[in-house]
Scaffold this motif. Sequence first.
Motif, mmCIF file in Angstrom:
data_model
loop_
_atom_site.group_PDB
_atom_site.id
_atom_site.type_symbol
_atom_site.label_atom_id
_atom_site.label_comp_id
_atom_site.label_asym_id
_atom_site.label_seq_id
_atom_site.Cartn_x
_atom_site.Cartn_y
_atom_site.Cartn_z
ATOM 1 N N SER A 3 -0.895 -5.508 -3.820
ATOM 2 C CA SER A 3 -1.360 -4.360 -3.050
ATOM 3 C C SER A 3 -2.865 -4.440 -2.861
ATOM 4 O O SER A 3 -3.573 -4.946 -3.728
ATOM 5 C CB SER A 3 -1.036 -3.062 -3.790
ATOM 6 O OG SER A 3 0.340 -2.855 -3.819
ATOM 7 N N HIS A 119 2.579 9.101 -7.410
ATOM 8 C CA HIS A 119 3.037 7.855 -8.030
ATOM 9 C C HIS A 119 4.029 7.104 -7.136
ATOM 10 O O HIS A 119 3.962 5.887 -7.021
ATOM 11 C CB HIS A 119 3.672 8.137 -9.394
ATOM 12 C CG HIS A 119 2.667 8.575 -10.418
ATOM 13 N ND1 HIS A 119 3.017 8.892 -11.702
ATOM 14 C CD2 HIS A 119 1.319 8.754 -10.352
ATOM 15 C CE1 HIS A 119 1.933 9.252 -12.383
ATOM 16 N NE2 HIS A 119 0.901 9.180 -11.572
ATOM 17 N N THR A 120 4.932 7.829 -6.488
ATOM 18 C CA THR A 120 5.895 7.189 -5.589
ATOM 19 C C THR A 120 5.170 6.522 -4.421
ATOM 20 O O THR A 120 5.519 5.422 -4.000
ATOM 21 C CB THR A 120 6.924 8.217 -5.064
ATOM 22 O OG1 THR A 120 7.599 8.796 -6.174
ATOM 23 C CG2 THR A 120 7.944 7.565 -4.138
ATOM 24 N N ARG A 122 2.202 5.468 -4.596
ATOM 25 C CA ARG A 122 1.216 4.569 -5.196
ATOM 26 C C ARG A 122 -0.180 4.941 -4.707
ATOM 27 O O ARG A 122 -0.997 4.092 -4.358
ATOM 28 C CB ARG A 122 1.556 3.095 -4.902
ATOM 29 C CG ARG A 122 2.890 2.709 -5.496
ATOM 30 C CD ARG A 122 3.316 1.259 -5.389
ATOM 31 N NE ARG A 122 2.528 0.323 -4.628
ATOM 32 C CZ ARG A 122 2.814 -0.078 -3.395
ATOM 33 N NH1 ARG A 122 3.866 0.383 -2.772
ATOM 34 N NH2 ARG A 122 2.061 -0.970 -2.796
ATOM 35 N N TYR A 134 -3.583 5.276 -0.014
ATOM 36 C CA TYR A 134 -2.372 4.624 -0.510
ATOM 37 C C TYR A 134 -2.167 3.302 0.221
ATOM 38 O O TYR A 134 -2.580 3.147 1.369
ATOM 39 C CB TYR A 134 -1.150 5.544 -0.346
ATOM 40 C CG TYR A 134 -0.831 5.860 1.092
ATOM 41 C CD1 TYR A 134 0.174 5.165 1.764
ATOM 42 C CD2 TYR A 134 -1.525 6.840 1.791
ATOM 43 C CE1 TYR A 134 0.466 5.436 3.083
ATOM 44 C CE2 TYR A 134 -1.235 7.121 3.116
ATOM 45 C CZ TYR A 134 -0.237 6.411 3.753
ATOM 46 O OH TYR A 134 0.055 6.674 5.074
ATOM 47 N N SER A 136 -0.082 0.523 2.227
ATOM 48 C CA SER A 136 1.084 0.464 3.104
ATOM 49 C C SER A 136 0.934 -0.740 4.025
ATOM 50 O O SER A 136 -0.116 -0.911 4.653
ATOM 51 C CB SER A 136 1.200 1.752 3.931
ATOM 52 O OG SER A 136 2.314 1.676 4.791
#
Length: 150
Positions: A3, A119-120, A122, A134, A136
């Motif tokens: 990531s 958290h889901t 991130r 986040y 993506s």
Amino acid sequence: MSSPMLGFSDEDKDGTIQPHNDALVITLRIGGYDVKRVLVDQGSAVEIMYPDLYKGLNLKPEDLAAYDSPLVSFDGKTVTPKSQIRLPIQIDLDIMEVNFIVVDAYSPYTAIVARPWLHTLRAVSFTLHQKVKYPSEGQVKEIIGDQAMA
């Protein structure tokens, strides 16, 4: 695939009124509708939905599941939630299902998204910079807070 690095710099404060002590309030697409006045609360362990949003989404009692674990509100009072509902939150092309606890209490916010959502996704949120960042599709995306709403 790793990531991208999530971080904040002074440039992220551009467009914000500084100094401030504002909460991070955003607009999210919940259940297919753009919902304003959503508080991002890293200190909370559950997502909360207030009566205005429940009514605004035209939810019916049969849409809800039982939930009877008491919660402690901001002012330290114990609140017994009515129920819970699982709804999609969409950000760009990313859609995730979130369990909202339906609370019959007054709030200036329509909903609160908390650690499970962060958290889901991130994601990292920062009230000073009024942003949620986040990863993506290999890049860093951001949701910008609305200081006027806060």
